[in-house]
Design a protein around this motif. Sequence first.
Motif, PDB file in Angstrom:
ATOM      1  N   LEU A   1       2.964 -17.608   1.309  1.00 41.21           N
ATOM      2  CA  LEU A   1       4.129 -17.188   0.508  1.00 41.21           C
ATOM      3  C   LEU A   1       3.802 -15.963  -0.342  1.00 41.21           C
ATOM      4  O   LEU A   1       4.634 -15.070  -0.515  1.00 41.21           O
ATOM      5  CB  LEU A   1       4.604 -18.332  -0.392  1.00 41.21           C
ATOM      6  CG  LEU A   1       5.401 -19.446   0.284  1.00 41.21           C
ATOM      7  CD1 LEU A   1       5.617 -20.602  -0.682  1.00 41.21           C
ATOM      8  CD2 LEU A   1       6.754 -18.900   0.756  1.00 41.21           C
TER       9      LEU A   1
ATOM     10  N   THR B   1       2.600 -12.776   2.667  1.00 41.92           N
ATOM     11  CA  THR B   1       3.373 -12.319   3.819  1.00 41.92           C
ATOM     12  C   THR B   1       4.694 -11.667   3.432  1.00 41.92           C
ATOM     13  O   THR B   1       5.242 -10.873   4.200  1.00 41.92           O
ATOM     14  CB  THR B   1       3.666 -13.499   4.771  1.00 41.92           C
ATOM     15  OG1 THR B   1       4.413 -14.502   4.059  1.00 41.92           O
ATOM     16  CG2 THR B   1       2.380 -14.083   5.317  1.00 41.92           C
ATOM     17  N   ILE B   2       5.219 -11.991   2.254  1.00 41.95           N
ATOM     18  CA  ILE B   2       6.477 -11.391   1.800  1.00 41.95           C
ATOM     19  C   ILE B   2       6.165 -10.228   0.854  1.00 41.95           C
ATOM     20  O   ILE B   2       5.328 -10.356  -0.054  1.00 41.95           O
ATOM     21  CB  ILE B   2       7.371 -12.425   1.085  1.00 41.95           C
ATOM     22  CG1 ILE B   2       7.737 -13.552   2.046  1.00 41.95           C
ATOM     23  CG2 ILE B   2       8.626 -11.771   0.510  1.00 41.95           C
ATOM     24  CD1 ILE B   2       8.543 -14.675   1.406  1.00 41.95           C
ATOM     25  N   ASP B   3       6.829  -9.087   1.066  1.00 40.03           N
ATOM     26  CA  ASP B   3       6.618  -7.901   0.219  1.00 40.03           C
ATOM     27  C   ASP B   3       7.450  -8.062  -1.059  1.00 40.03           C
ATOM     28  O   ASP B   3       8.548  -7.523  -1.194  1.00 40.03           O
ATOM     29  CB  ASP B   3       7.025  -6.642   0.983  1.00 40.03           C
ATOM     30  CG  ASP B   3       6.646  -5.364   0.222  1.00 40.03           C
ATOM     31  OD1 ASP B   3       6.093  -5.486  -0.895  1.00 40.03           O
ATOM     32  OD2 ASP B   3       6.924  -4.262   0.729  1.00 40.03           O
ATOM     33  N   TRP B   4       6.924  -8.832  -1.994  1.00 38.57           N
ATOM     34  CA  TRP B   4       7.665  -9.135  -3.235  1.00 38.57           C
ATOM     35  C   TRP B   4       7.896  -7.875  -4.075  1.00 38.57           C
ATOM     36  O   TRP B   4       8.932  -7.755  -4.733  1.00 38.57           O
ATOM     37  CB  TRP B   4       6.895 -10.171  -4.074  1.00 38.57           C
ATOM     38  CG  TRP B   4       6.763 -11.501  -3.413  1.00 38.57           C
ATOM     39  CD1 TRP B   4       5.622 -12.055  -2.896  1.00 38.57           C
ATOM     40  CD2 TRP B   4       7.798 -12.450  -3.171  1.00 38.57           C
ATOM     41  NE1 TRP B   4       5.862 -13.288  -2.361  1.00 38.57           N
ATOM     42  CE2 TRP B   4       7.208 -13.559  -2.530  1.00 38.57           C
ATOM     43  CE3 TRP B   4       9.172 -12.492  -3.444  1.00 38.57           C
ATOM     44  CZ2 TRP B   4       7.929 -14.684  -2.143  1.00 38.57           C
ATOM     45  CZ3 TRP B   4       9.890 -13.610  -3.063  1.00 38.57           C
ATOM     46  CH2 TRP B   4       9.296 -14.694  -2.422  1.00 38.57           C
TER      47      TRP B   4
ATOM     48  N   HIS C   1      10.568 -19.552   7.035  1.00 39.14           N
ATOM     49  CA  HIS C   1      10.766 -18.254   7.669  1.00 39.14           C
ATOM     50  C   HIS C   1      11.022 -17.213   6.575  1.00 39.14           C
ATOM     51  O   HIS C   1      11.785 -17.455   5.637  1.00 39.14           O
ATOM     52  CB  HIS C   1      11.941 -18.301   8.652  1.00 39.14           C
ATOM     53  CG  HIS C   1      11.706 -19.205   9.812  1.00 39.14           C
ATOM     54  ND1 HIS C   1      10.869 -18.882  10.850  1.00 39.14           N
ATOM     55  CD2 HIS C   1      12.194 -20.458  10.091  1.00 39.14           C
ATOM     56  CE1 HIS C   1      10.841 -19.868  11.732  1.00 39.14           C
ATOM     57  NE2 HIS C   1      11.648 -20.845  11.282  1.00 39.14           N
ATOM     58  N   GLU C   2      10.366 -16.067   6.715  1.00 40.90           N
ATOM     59  CA  GLU C   2      10.417 -15.039   5.659  1.00 40.90           C
ATOM     60  C   GLU C   2      11.835 -14.666   5.270  1.00 40.90           C
ATOM     61  O   GLU C   2      12.172 -14.610   4.085  1.00 40.90           O
ATOM     62  CB  GLU C   2       9.661 -13.801   6.133  1.00 40.90           C
ATOM     63  CG  GLU C   2       9.652 -12.671   5.119  1.00 40.90           C
ATOM     64  CD  GLU C   2       8.885 -11.465   5.613  1.00 40.90           C
ATOM     65  OE1 GLU C   2       9.151 -10.361   5.089  1.00 40.90           O
ATOM     66  OE2 GLU C   2       8.032 -11.603   6.515  1.00 40.90           O
ATOM     67  N   GLN C   3      12.722 -14.426   6.241  1.00 37.80           N
ATOM     68  CA  GLN C   3      14.072 -13.980   5.939  1.00 37.80           C
ATOM     69  C   GLN C   3      14.882 -15.084   5.236  1.00 37.80           C
ATOM     70  O   GLN C   3      15.687 -14.786   4.365  1.00 37.80           O
ATOM     71  CB  GLN C   3      14.785 -13.521   7.217  1.00 37.80           C
ATOM     72  CG  GLN C   3      14.212 -12.257   7.822  1.00 37.80           C
ATOM     73  CD  GLN C   3      14.210 -11.108   6.823  1.00 37.80           C
ATOM     74  OE1 GLN C   3      15.212 -10.866   6.127  1.00 37.80           O
ATOM     75  NE2 GLN C   3      13.084 -10.401   6.737  1.00 37.80           N
TER      76      GLN C   3
ATOM     77  N   MET D   1      13.646 -17.409   3.263  1.00 37.01           N
ATOM     78  CA  MET D   1      13.156 -17.461   1.875  1.00 37.01           C
ATOM     79  C   MET D   1      13.674 -16.263   1.071  1.00 37.01           C
ATOM     80  O   MET D   1      14.134 -16.424  -0.063  1.00 37.01           O
ATOM     81  CB  MET D   1      11.624 -17.480   1.864  1.00 37.01           C
ATOM     82  CG  MET D   1      11.022 -17.475   0.452  1.00 37.01           C
ATOM     83  SD  MET D   1      11.505 -18.930  -0.530  1.00 37.01           S
ATOM     84  CE  MET D   1      10.451 -20.184   0.225  1.00 37.01           C
ATOM     85  N   LEU D   2      13.626 -15.073   1.700  1.00 37.01           N
ATOM     86  CA  LEU D   2      14.102 -13.884   0.978  1.00 37.01           C
ATOM     87  C   LEU D   2      15.579 -13.983   0.640  1.00 37.01           C
ATOM     88  O   LEU D   2      16.021 -13.572  -0.434  1.00 37.01           O
ATOM     89  CB  LEU D   2      13.840 -12.625   1.808  1.00 37.01           C
ATOM     90  CG  LEU D   2      12.451 -11.996   1.686  1.00 37.01           C
ATOM     91  CD1 LEU D   2      12.308 -10.821   2.629  1.00 37.01           C
ATOM     92  CD2 LEU D   2      12.185 -11.561   0.251  1.00 37.01           C
TER      93      LEU D   2
END
Length: 534
Positions: A11, A14-17, A102-104, A106-107
Amino acid sequence: MEDERWIRRGLCETIDWATEGIRVSGEASDGEEAMRFMERHSPDIVITDIVMPVMDGMTFLKTMREQKMSSEVIIMSGYSDFEYARTALKNGAFDYVLKPIHEQNMLGVVRRCVQELERKRKAETEMNRLARSARETLFLARQRLFEMLLTEAPYSPGWLPEQMKALQIELDPCRIRTFAVKIVDWGDKAKTDRDRALILYALCNMLEETGARFGPVVAFPIHNQKTAGEADVAMLHTERYPIGRQEPGIAADLPRLIGQAEAMLGVRIGIGYSGEASFGRLAGMFEEALHAAAYWFYEGGGSLRGAEPIAGAMQADLPYCGPAGWDSRFASALKMGDARLLEQLVRELAEHLREHRAKHLPLTIRRGLKLLFQNVNQKSDALHRRSNCGDGAAPVPLELPPCTADAIEDALLESLSCAMASERPVRSRKWIVERALQFIESNRDRMVTMNDVAAHLYLNHSYFSKIFHEEMGETFSRYVLRSRIAAAKRLLKETPLKIYEIAGQLGYTDIRHFTKMFKEFEGLTPAQYRDHGF
C-alpha cells in the motif's frame, strides 16, 4: 494498518501518493500501535484491515470515536468479512475496499475521502465564521443596549427584561455593580484604529472571564461622546454570592487582571467601580465608577479604586473653570502664533491646576479642562473667521492630552511646539504688525502707546516691541512719531485747518508739545512748514 507486513508495504509503495497530494505519515501492525501513533500525529485518513491481533479494526474504530478523533477510516475487507464491513460503515467508517486490493479501486475511494475532507473543512470554516459573526452581533447588540441605559434613555416597563432574555444576559436587575476601565497607556501595539478595536475586544473577554468566576457579567467598549476620554470599557456584574461588604469579591482578582492586560495586551489600565444597586440607577452608578477610575489622572494607571470613599466629595465637588479669562487670552495668542505667550499661558494653567488639585476630584478637573479647551477652540475659530490676514491658515486646535496632571504642562508645550513648527513664523509676525498698524490708524485721534497695542494683541510689551522693530526697521515710538508728523504735513498742505485743530486730530492736547515734536523732526515749526509751501 495491517498485520501482514507485505500488504502494508505494498500500500505504501505501489501507489504514487505524492501525485495525489497525500503524504504517508506512518504504518502500524495492530490497533493498539495505531492508536499510539494517532495520538501523536492525528492523520486525516486511516486505512485499516478488520481482522488483526491485539486490537481489531472494529474495536479500533469504536475507540477512535470514543476519543473524539476526527480521522476518516477506510476499511479493507475480504468477502468473508463483508458483514463486518457493513457494521463498520454504520459505526462511522468512510467506505470499504475489498481484498485483494487493486490500486485503482483504492485510489477511487481515497480520492472521494479527500473530497469529503475538503467539504467538511469548508463547512467547518463557514460554521466558525457564522459563529464568530453571531458572537460579534450579540456583542454589538449588548453594547448598544447598555450604552443606551448608561445615558438614562427612557424605556417602557417590561422592555428591559425582554431585551436581556433575547441577548442572553443573566444579570440580576436588582443587584448590579458597574466598573469603568480606562486605558491610560495604549503601549506600542495599538498603532492603528483596528489594533485598538482588537485590544478593546480582548480586554472585554478578559474582564468577562475574570468576572464569570464570581457571577453573571457583561463587558463592552464605550463609544459614548459624553464620556469620551473618561473610560474605554464598561463592565456590569452581579455577585453570585454577596459577601456582605462594599468591596465586591471580584476586586481580589482585578489587580491580577490589570497585570495581565499590561503583559499580554501591552496596555496600562485603571479600574473604578460603583456600589451595588438596581438597573434604574445604572447611569448614576456608572458616574461613580468613572469618578473612581479617573484617579489615574492624579496617580497614574495600574490601580483599582471603589467609589464609596469619595461619595461625599462627589456630592460637594464644584466645576473647575481654569484661570480667569484664560480661554480668550490663549485663543488670541494661538491666532497670532505667539510662542512665548502660549508658553506663559500653559505654565499659568499648570500652576492653577497644582493649586486646585486638592480642591477637586480628578474627573471634575478633566471635565473642566475639556470644556476650557473647547472654549479656546471656539474662540480661535471665531478669530480666524473675522481675520483679514488672507493667509487662510486654520487655527491649531487645543486638545486635552491623555496624560496625568503632573505631565500635562510638558504634554501641552510639546504639542504646541509641534504645531507651531508647522506654521510659517514670518507670516505670524507679519500678522501681528499688520494688526498693530490697523489699531494705530484707527486710533489716530488719541495718543496710542506701545502698551496699548500690546494689550490689544494680548502680547507681552517687550516681545511686541522686539517684533515691531525687526519687522518695521524702526522702534514703535519712532514709527508713531513719524506717521503723525507725516499726517500733520499732509493736513498742513491740503487743508485750511488751524494748527491747533491739526494737533487735536492727531491726538495732541498740548499745541506747544506738538510744535516742539514737529520742529525736532522737520527742523521747522508747523507754521513755517505751511508758509514755505513744502
